[in-house]
Design an enzyme around this catalytic site. Structure first.
Site, PDB file in Angstrom:
ATOM      1  N   LYS A  55       1.103  -1.023  -0.343  1.00  0.00           N
ATOM      2  CA  LYS A  55       0.158   0.132  -0.185  1.00  0.00           C
ATOM      3  C   LYS A  55       1.048   1.186  -0.019  1.00  0.00           C
ATOM      4  O   LYS A  55       1.625   1.513   1.347  1.00  0.00           O
ATOM      5  CB  LYS A  55      -0.493   0.282   0.804  1.00  0.00           C
ATOM      6  N   GLU A  97      10.614  15.061  14.962  1.00  0.00           N
ATOM      7  CA  GLU A  97      10.577  15.146  13.949  1.00  0.00           C
ATOM      8  C   GLU A  97       9.852  16.546  13.090  1.00  0.00           C
ATOM      9  O   GLU A  97       8.521  16.075  13.103  1.00  0.00           O
ATOM     10  CB  GLU A  97      10.154  13.868  13.640  1.00  0.00           C
ATOM     11  N   CYS A 146      13.643  11.131   6.796  1.00  0.00           N
ATOM     12  CA  CYS A 146      13.206  10.245   8.638  1.00  0.00           C
ATOM     13  C   CYS A 146      14.865  10.596   8.274  1.00  0.00           C
ATOM     14  O   CYS A 146      15.042  10.370   9.801  1.00  0.00           O
ATOM     15  CB  CYS A 146      13.293   8.715   8.430  1.00  0.00           C
ATOM     16  N   GLU A 175       9.873   0.792  10.754  1.00  0.00           N
ATOM     17  CA  GLU A 175      11.411   1.900   9.821  1.00  0.00           C
ATOM     18  C   GLU A 175      10.238   3.304  10.426  1.00  0.00           C
ATOM     19  O   GLU A 175       9.674   3.744   9.306  1.00  0.00           O
ATOM     20  CB  GLU A 175      11.038   1.508   8.098  1.00  0.00           C
TER      21      GLU A 175
HETATM   22  P1  NAD Z   1       2.004   7.386   8.297  1.00  0.00           P
HETATM   23  O1  NAD Z   1       2.664   7.083   8.856  1.00  0.00           O
HETATM   24  O2  NAD Z   1       0.909   8.828   8.669  1.00  0.00           O
HETATM   25  O3  NAD Z   1       1.910   6.751   7.013  1.00  0.00           O
HETATM   26  C1  NAD Z   1       2.660   5.899   6.844  1.00  0.00           C
HETATM   27  C2  NAD Z   1       1.603   4.876   5.601  1.00  0.00           C
HETATM   28  O4  NAD Z   1       0.693   4.336   6.413  1.00  0.00           O
HETATM   29  C3  NAD Z   1       0.560   5.323   4.747  1.00  0.00           C
HETATM   30  O5  NAD Z   1       0.900   4.790   3.558  1.00  0.00           O
HETATM   31  C4  NAD Z   1      -0.531   6.015   5.526  1.00  0.00           C
HETATM   32  O6  NAD Z   1      -1.617   5.102   4.561  1.00  0.00           O
HETATM   33  C5  NAD Z   1      -0.380   4.789   6.486  1.00  0.00           C
HETATM   34  N1  NAD Z   1      -1.252   4.365   7.639  1.00  0.00           N
HETATM   35  C6  NAD Z   1      -1.744   5.510   8.550  1.00  0.00           C
HETATM   36  N2  NAD Z   1      -2.439   5.394   9.254  1.00  0.00           N
HETATM   37  C7  NAD Z   1      -2.863   3.570   9.592  1.00  0.00           C
HETATM   38  C8  NAD Z   1      -3.255   2.687   9.755  1.00  0.00           C
HETATM   39  N3  NAD Z   1      -3.710   3.197  11.514  1.00  0.00           N
HETATM   40  N4  NAD Z   1      -2.660   1.467  10.372  1.00  0.00           N
HETATM   41  C9  NAD Z   1      -2.155   1.552   8.883  1.00  0.00           C
HETATM   42  N5  NAD Z   1      -1.574   2.533   8.147  1.00  0.00           N
HETATM   43  C10 NAD Z   1      -1.451   3.437   8.310  1.00  0.00           C
HETATM   44  O7  NAD Z   1       3.569   8.537   7.700  1.00  0.00           O
HETATM   45  P2  NAD Z   1       4.113   9.517   7.072  1.00  0.00           P
HETATM   46  O8  NAD Z   1       3.493  10.607   7.241  1.00  0.00           O
HETATM   47  O9  NAD Z   1       3.068   8.411   5.468  1.00  0.00           O
HETATM   48  O10 NAD Z   1       5.231   9.468   6.386  1.00  0.00           O
HETATM   49  C11 NAD Z   1       6.629  10.532   7.368  1.00  0.00           C
HETATM   50  C12 NAD Z   1       7.278   9.490   8.416  1.00  0.00           C
HETATM   51  O11 NAD Z   1       7.590   7.894   7.523  1.00  0.00           O
HETATM   52  C13 NAD Z   1       7.820  10.188   9.369  1.00  0.00           C
HETATM   53  O12 NAD Z   1       7.556   9.936  10.696  1.00  0.00           O
HETATM   54  C14 NAD Z   1       8.799   9.294   8.686  1.00  0.00           C
HETATM   55  O13 NAD Z   1      10.653   9.418   9.360  1.00  0.00           O
HETATM   56  C15 NAD Z   1       8.941   8.049   8.433  1.00  0.00           C
HETATM   57  N6  NAD Z   1      10.001   7.289   7.511  1.00  0.00           N
HETATM   58  C16 NAD Z   1      10.617   6.505   7.803  1.00  0.00           C
HETATM   59  C17 NAD Z   1      11.359   5.902   7.120  1.00  0.00           C
HETATM   60  C18 NAD Z   1      12.677   5.011   7.780  1.00  0.00           C
HETATM   61  O14 NAD Z   1      13.091   4.222   6.564  1.00  0.00           O
HETATM   62  N7  NAD Z   1      13.255   4.543   9.154  1.00  0.00           N
HETATM   63  C19 NAD Z   1      12.054   6.404   6.081  1.00  0.00           C
HETATM   64  C20 NAD Z   1      10.785   7.081   5.480  1.00  0.00           C
HETATM   65  C21 NAD Z   1       9.630   8.102   6.425  1.00  0.00           C
END
Ligand code: NAD
Length: 514
Positions: A219, A424, A327, A293
């Site tokens: 997804k 963050e 991230c 991650e």
């Molecule tokens: P997010 O957690 O809001 O969303 C990430 C994904 O999870 C999206 O596809 C979203 O639709 C889905 N999602 C949201 N709620 C959910 C739920 N309850 N159950 C299952 N899936 C759900 O994060 P974001 O705002 O899209 O991304 C930014 C974050 O990602 C930042 O905190 C960043 O640090 C992190 N990130 C980490 C890495 C890493 O490798 N550690 C890499 C890239 C981004």
């Protein structure tokens, strides 16, 4: 609003006021001559007229593009123009169930049965097709997500292809990767990814899972789904057996349906720490394997003996690369006291030269913020920094009238208790602090709930080894920053998650433990 012009450049220092109008785009007449003005470039837009966006993007299930059962679609917006690019299917629990069933059939009937060398051939074919389509995919990535074409073309897409090439090589060598063990796939992997590196995160998840013999339900994030569906077309062109990869689009509810599905064997998630915690609770008591991650608040530590110009370039790319939507961004800068004035002066001069604007222009340094929601989050945290007494230095670059933008900025006068030192921001905003001794630098660097990455800048190799071993961060760069390679594992400590992606370590989360 009292603003004080800096002596050196078009950066400004904002003092005293409690809030900031983040949308103020200063007219050209108000700007003083800066490096940016002297070094004017003509626009150099990447061609996008050949891009064929479909009005509607369906789900990819069992090798076919299918409409969602609910009949619901949502809009994908170009964050640089606020124009609607396309409608994206919203998968509900029923659609997710169909995708999981298709993945299970593919696992039982084909993918787990064929030898590793055959799986490897498919991965090679996918990597080659990605290379062929690389320019088009890069343009789509920039249009849908707001990142600059320089990044999507020169960093994201080459790395996407490299991940498929790399894991193609492992597919028939798993028994050599883990001697004395019999590597077995887990089954169906549910994979949920964020919006900051849409195709690259898809590659990080899919390539090792497929190499190990698993099938997938992926997804993408709701603001950046388009390239994932174009990737599905590449899977079709590579004649990947039906159902080996299924792509369901939607927001949190769709992700939740994947996590809660009883027939999924493994969840791989990249995203925010808050959602990561929900997922941990959801899989407790099930047999699902989980890797997370999550977010980060990396410290970039610069010692007095560092090559300062080189370090400042590293700091700039560490935080302003991809609008700070990284991230592992070096979002905290720890400067040794003796060089603080010099570093601040150079930083202020340098951010004044950064170009913010059209992501498809090859001269753009900082593209669009991914969504209105993310822009609001950045503004809220910057306001909190001002309210808590930190001092903001911000480029006076002109922001386009439409779209979501934030100028490159940094805070000085930051203390460890400020929210901007702990949370963050995920935008082009750096928090600068000082330290006196290496011990203090280590303590400050480790003083956040996160532990994803860090950077060290010094002339002394011995100091690098001493510091690196004491930093609680999954990745530490020395005299460089934000360098990625498929052979190198990536992942976090503490609230940055667990499990590793990339390298030989990246195979382990997709194999049964025996
Ligand atoms: P997010 O957690 O809001 O969303 C990430 C994904 O999870 C999206 O596809 C979203 O639709 C889905 N999602 C949201 N709620 C959910 C739920 N309850 N159950 C299952 N899936 C759900 O994060 P974001 O705002 O899209 O991304 C930014 C974050 O990602 C930042 O905190 C960043 O640090 C992190 N990130 C980490 C890495 C890493 O490798 N550690 C890499 C890239 C981004």
């Amino acid at each position: 609003m009292p603003r004080k012009n800096s002596r050196h450049s078009s950066a400004i220092v904002v003092r005293e006021e409690k809030t900031l109008d983040h949308r103020v785009a200063l007219p050209l007449s108000e700007r003083r001559l800066s490096f940016g003005d002297r070094w004017s470039y003509a626009p150099a837009p990447e061609a996008s007229d050949y891009i064929k966006l479909r009005p509607r993007y369906k789900l990819f299930i069992g090798g076919k593009f299918v409409a969602p059962r609910s009949g619901k679609y949502f809009d994908s917006i170009n964050p640089a123009t606020e124009e609607k690019l396309a409608e994206i299917a919203e998968a509900d629990a029923h659609d997710v169930d169909l995708a999981v069933k298709a993945a299970r059939r593919a696992y039982n009937n084909t993918w787990s049965k064929i030898p590793g060398r055959e799986r490897g051939k498919f991965l090679y074919r996918i990597a080659r097709l990605i290379q062929e389509k690389s320019r088009e995919l890069a343009v789509l990535e920039s249009m849908d997500g707001g990142k600059t074409i320089r990044e999507s073309r020169d960093i994201d897409l080459p790395l996407v292809a490299a991940h498929f090439f790399y894991y193609a090589g492992w597919a028939d060598k798993l028994e050599y990767a883990f001697p004395g063990r019999t590597p077995r796939p887990l089954g169906v992997a549910g994979q949920i990814i964020p919006w900051n590196f849409p195709l690259l995160m898809a590659a990080w998840k899919l390539a090792p899972a497929l190499a190990c013999g698993n099938t997938c339900v992926l997804k993408p994030a709701e603001t950046t789904s388009i390239t994932a569906i174009h990737l599905a077309e590449i899977f079709q062109a590579a004649e990947l057996p039906d159902g080996v990869v299924n792509i369901v689009t939607g927001a949190g509810e769709t992700g939740k349906a994947i996590v809660d599905h009883p027939k999924i064997d493994k969840i791989a998630f990249t995203g925010s720490t808050s959602v990561g915690k929900l997922l941990t609770q959801a899989v407790v008591g099930t047999k699902k394997k989980l890797t997370l991650e999550l977010g980060g608040k990396a410290a970039n530590i610069i010692f007095e003996d560092a090559p300062i110009d080189q370090a400042v370039e590293g700091i700039i790319s560490g935080i302003y690369f991809n609008q700070g939507h990284v991230c592992c961004a070096g979002s905290r800068l720890l400067v040794q006291e003796g060089i603080f004035p010099a570093v601040i002066r150079k930083l202020r001069d340098r951010i004044a030269t950064l170009r913010v604007g059209n992501p498809l222009d090859k001269n753009t340094d900082i593209g669009a913020i991914n969504s209105r929601m993310q822009l609001d989050k950045i503004c809220e945290l910057v306001d909190s920094g001002l309210k808590q007494g930190a001092e903001l230095v911000q480029s006076r670059v002109r922001l386009p009238a439409k779209g979501y933008w934030y100028p490159p900025s940094f805070f000085t006068g930051v203390t460890a208790s400020h929210r901007i030192a702990q949370e963050e921001i995920f935008g082009p905003v750096l928090s600068v602090m000082t330290f006196r001794t290496p011990e203090e630098a280590i303590e400050r660097a480790n003083n956040t709930p996160y532990g994803l990455s860090a950077g060290v800048w010094t002339d002394k190799g011995s100091k690098i080894f001493k510091i690196v071993n004491k930093l609680r961060a999954g990745v530490v760069w020395a005299n460089t920053y934000n360098k990625f390679d498929p052979t190198s594992p990536f992942g976090g400590y503490k609230e940055s998650g667990f499990g590793r992606e990339g390298g030989l370590h990246g195979l382990l989360p997709y194999l049964a433990p025996n």
